[in-house]
Motif scaffolding. Structure first.
Motif, PDB file in Angstrom:
ATOM      1  N   HIS A 149       6.628  63.393  78.272  1.00 17.18           N
ATOM      2  CA  HIS A 149       7.410  64.875  78.649  1.00 17.18           C
ATOM      3  C   HIS A 149       7.575  64.757  76.484  1.00 17.18           C
ATOM      4  O   HIS A 149       6.218  65.295  75.619  1.00 17.18           O
ATOM      5  CB  HIS A 149       8.978  64.236  78.421  1.00 17.18           C
ATOM      6  CG  HIS A 149       9.360  65.363  78.552  1.00 17.18           C
ATOM      7  ND1 HIS A 149       9.148  66.512  79.119  1.00 17.18           N
ATOM      8  CD2 HIS A 149      10.682  66.143  78.573  1.00 17.18           C
ATOM      9  CE1 HIS A 149      10.178  67.921  79.442  1.00 17.18           C
ATOM     10  NE2 HIS A 149      11.258  67.387  79.135  1.00 17.18           N
ATOM     11  N   ASP A 150       8.584  64.819  76.383  1.00 15.77           N
ATOM     12  CA  ASP A 150       9.377  65.587  74.558  1.00 15.77           C
ATOM     13  C   ASP A 150       9.222  64.476  73.893  1.00 15.77           C
ATOM     14  O   ASP A 150       9.684  64.190  72.767  1.00 15.77           O
ATOM     15  CB  ASP A 150       9.818  66.918  74.821  1.00 15.77           C
ATOM     16  CG  ASP A 150      11.662  66.116  74.828  1.00 15.77           C
ATOM     17  OD1 ASP A 150      11.563  65.058  75.445  1.00 15.77           O
ATOM     18  OD2 ASP A 150      12.826  66.797  74.983  1.00 15.77           O
ATOM     19  N   LEU A 151       9.157  63.307  74.742  1.00 18.41           N
ATOM     20  CA  LEU A 151       9.546  62.346  73.934  1.00 18.41           C
ATOM     21  C   LEU A 151       7.522  61.661  72.759  1.00 18.41           C
ATOM     22  O   LEU A 151       6.786  61.722  73.434  1.00 18.41           O
ATOM     23  CB  LEU A 151       9.680  61.310  74.018  1.00 18.41           C
ATOM     24  CG  LEU A 151       9.833  59.243  73.389  1.00 18.41           C
ATOM     25  CD1 LEU A 151      10.702  59.551  73.052  1.00 18.41           C
ATOM     26  CD2 LEU A 151       9.792  58.405  74.605  1.00 18.41           C
ATOM     27  N   GLU A 152       7.783  61.662  71.638  1.00 20.25           N
ATOM     28  CA  GLU A 152       6.748  60.757  71.068  1.00 20.25           C
ATOM     29  C   GLU A 152       6.543  60.191  70.107  1.00 20.25           C
ATOM     30  O   GLU A 152       8.065  59.779  69.224  1.00 20.25           O
ATOM     31  CB  GLU A 152       6.330  61.658  70.306  1.00 20.25           C
ATOM     32  CG  GLU A 152       4.795  62.090  68.940  1.00 20.25           C
ATOM     33  CD  GLU A 152       4.286  62.762  68.305  1.00 20.25           C
ATOM     34  OE1 GLU A 152       3.255  62.233  67.526  1.00 20.25           O
ATOM     35  OE2 GLU A 152       4.793  63.753  68.300  1.00 20.25           O
ATOM     36  N   ILE A 153       5.643  58.581  70.824  1.00 17.08           N
ATOM     37  CA  ILE A 153       6.290  57.496  69.764  1.00 17.08           C
ATOM     38  C   ILE A 153       5.018  57.159  68.807  1.00 17.08           C
ATOM     39  O   ILE A 153       4.270  57.209  69.263  1.00 17.08           O
ATOM     40  CB  ILE A 153       6.416  56.465  69.913  1.00 17.08           C
ATOM     41  CG1 ILE A 153       7.155  56.515  71.186  1.00 17.08           C
ATOM     42  CG2 ILE A 153       5.955  55.409  69.640  1.00 17.08           C
ATOM     43  CD1 ILE A 153       7.278  55.449  72.656  1.00 17.08           C
ATOM     44  N   ILE A 154       4.975  57.258  67.534  1.00 16.87           N
ATOM     45  CA  ILE A 154       3.792  57.023  66.724  1.00 16.87           C
ATOM     46  C   ILE A 154       3.485  55.724  65.906  1.00 16.87           C
ATOM     47  O   ILE A 154       4.379  55.398  65.324  1.00 16.87           O
ATOM     48  CB  ILE A 154       3.867  58.170  65.411  1.00 16.87           C
ATOM     49  CG1 ILE A 154       3.683  59.797  66.044  1.00 16.87           C
ATOM     50  CG2 ILE A 154       2.411  58.173  64.713  1.00 16.87           C
ATOM     51  CD1 ILE A 154       4.508  60.553  64.691  1.00 16.87           C
ATOM     52  N   PRO A 155       3.231  55.026  66.647  1.00  8.69           N
ATOM     53  CA  PRO A 155       2.809  53.539  66.750  1.00  8.69           C
ATOM     54  C   PRO A 155       2.483  52.461  64.911  1.00  8.69           C
ATOM     55  O   PRO A 155       2.890  51.696  64.135  1.00  8.69           O
ATOM     56  CB  PRO A 155       1.392  52.327  67.206  1.00  8.69           C
ATOM     57  CG  PRO A 155       1.935  53.864  68.502  1.00  8.69           C
ATOM     58  CD  PRO A 155       1.886  54.923  67.777  1.00  8.69           C
ATOM     59  N   GLU A 156       1.454  54.133  64.144  1.00  5.67           N
ATOM     60  CA  GLU A 156       1.268  53.724  63.348  1.00  5.67           C
ATOM     61  C   GLU A 156       2.584  53.573  61.615  1.00  5.67           C
ATOM     62  O   GLU A 156       2.049  52.971  60.552  1.00  5.67           O
ATOM     63  CB  GLU A 156      -0.005  55.022  62.662  1.00  5.67           C
ATOM     64  CG  GLU A 156      -1.282  54.539  60.869  1.00  5.67           C
ATOM     65  CD  GLU A 156      -2.177  55.804  60.982  1.00  5.67           C
ATOM     66  OE1 GLU A 156      -2.687  55.397  60.166  1.00  5.67           O
ATOM     67  OE2 GLU A 156      -1.395  56.307  61.519  1.00  5.67           O
ATOM     68  N   SER A 157       2.839  54.203  62.236  1.00  8.58           N
ATOM     69  CA  SER A 157       4.240  54.697  61.064  1.00  8.58           C
ATOM     70  C   SER A 157       5.673  54.173  61.919  1.00  8.58           C
ATOM     71  O   SER A 157       6.682  54.203  60.951  1.00  8.58           O
ATOM     72  CB  SER A 157       4.446  56.377  60.606  1.00  8.58           C
ATOM     73  OG  SER A 157       4.608  56.974  62.172  1.00  8.58           O
TER      74      SER A 157
END
Length: 231
Positions: A138-146
């Motif tokens: 949905h409008d949740l974003e997880i950026i593993p790199e950072s």
């Protein structure tokens, strides 16, 4: 471990004999090791290095290990932290983990056990950032790199444990994760969690990720566990 693969480990320990023994042991295994006798010195110098992992004694001069851990976590969310403590009571262990540490080891300890913890945490740290592709629900974003998290474009500040829990749920792709699976993914297997520890952290996540939004993403499936999915 080749020279190009060497990991840097920073050790905060005011006992010169123990500090030197840890340094020699880990350098023999191929790690680059930097030792510091007090909290102020490690905080002054760690940003100029590239630490793969921190080992912090709690009872050290000037700035104690708990406060050092908190300061490190303000700037470095990814490097694992192991706390060393001579205290065996649960209160000190909980404080160590709540300050942002990933694991703890009570003195006296065997160096082989310390190395096992180091290997496990570094492997886990690499796994947390592998792939580098962002996860969107949905409008949740997880950026593993950072190790950054955004909801509706606004960054959400999470503790390392909260981030690991959120990532585990997100990678479950809507499947309910049991408490046992979550404990293995997020908490060290040697950490004696209280019966409500996972529920407490789920509530922390809900307050940061879902609070104020009409669409709730973090759900409970009674008898099965927890999952993330659009409501």
């Amino acid at each position: 471990m080749s020279q190009s693969e060497k990991q840097q480990i920073l050790v905060l320990e005011d006992d010169p004999k123990l500090s030197n023994e840890i340094k020699i042991f880990l350098e023999t295994l191929g790690y680059d090791v930097y030792t510091f006798p007090d909290g102020l010195e490690i905080l002054t110098n760690y940003k100029q290095l590239e630490p793969s992992l921190f080992i912090l004694d709690i009872n050290v001069p000037i700035i104690n290990g708990i406060d050092v851990c908190k300061k490190i976590r303000e700037h470095n969310q990814s490097a694992p932290i192991i706390m060393l403590t001579a205290f065996g009571d649960l209160d000190h262990k909980v404080k160590a983990l709540d300050s942002g540490a990933d694991d703890y080891l009570s003195k006296p300890f065997h160096f082989e056990e310390l190395h096992a913890r180091i290997r496990a945490l570094i492997r886990r740290s690499l796994k947390m950032t592998e792939g580098a592709e962002s996860i969107k629900i949905h409008d949740l974003e997880i950026i593993p790199e950072s190790m950054q998290v955004f909801r509706a474009g606004k960054q959400i500040m999470l503790t390392p444990k909260e981030y690991k829990l959120l990532l585990a749920l997100a990678r479950g792709k809507g499947k309910a994760l049991s408490k046992q699976v979550i404990a293995e993914e997020v908490w060290d297997i040697n950490f004696e969690t209280g019966t409500n520890t996972i529920e407490v952290y789920i509530n922390f996540l809900r307050n940061k990720v879902d609070k104020g939004f009409s669409r709730k993403l973090i759900h409970t499936r009674p008898g099965f566990g927890y999952y993330i999915k659009m409501d």
